[in-house]
Design an enzyme around this catalytic site. Structure first.
Site: not given
Ligand code: C2G
Length: 123
Positions: A40, A42
């Protein structure tokens, strides 16, 4: 059912989970693994095991499972006989394909707080 990283757990996460619980009688939360989170884009600060432990201990949460990939939602919804999928409105439209299997509800995000902002503040 809802999905998320829940890194550096904060009031926005708590409000989302409490709101999600109002749509049914049990709430299952799939917490993103550290590895999945990288897809993602992140990088998590708090390790997966600790994020699960925290979410598990939220009053509104009945069960925590791992979110390992983007592709597990339909299987999860069928496995756990989920009636309603809930997620923040930053995802509006992205999970409409689940409408064939359950209700899909996008709820307003809590303004003014995010794990990303918290990380910046700590720098
Ligand atoms: N959230 C919120 N208000 C904030 C921050 C987050 O309501 N200020 C909500 C998000 O909309 C999401 C949940 O809290 O529903 C978890 O947020 P994240 O941990 O950022 O999760 P996310 O990266 O959105 O993961 O497959 C779906 C993804 O795993 C969702």
């Amino acid at each position: 059912m809802t999905y998320g990283t829940f890194d550096m757990f904060h009031i926005g996460h708590l409000k989302l989970l409490n709101r999600a619980k109002t749509f049914g009688d049990r709430l299952i939360v799939a917490v993103s693994t550290d590895e999945f989170n990288l897809t993602k884009g992140k990088k998590t600060v708090i390790p997966f095991e600790d994020r699960c432990e925290i979410v598990k201990n939220i009053k509104s949460v009945d069960r925590v499972i791992a979110e390992l990939s983007w592709d597990q939602k339909i299987q999860d919804i069928q496995n756990y006989e989920i009636e309603t999928f809930v997620i923040g409105n930053d995802w509006t439209g992205k999970f409409d394909f689940l409408k064939k299997y359950c209700n899909v509800i996008y709820i307003p995000r809590t303004e003014g707080i995010s794990s990303t902002d918290l990380k910046k503040k700590l720098k």
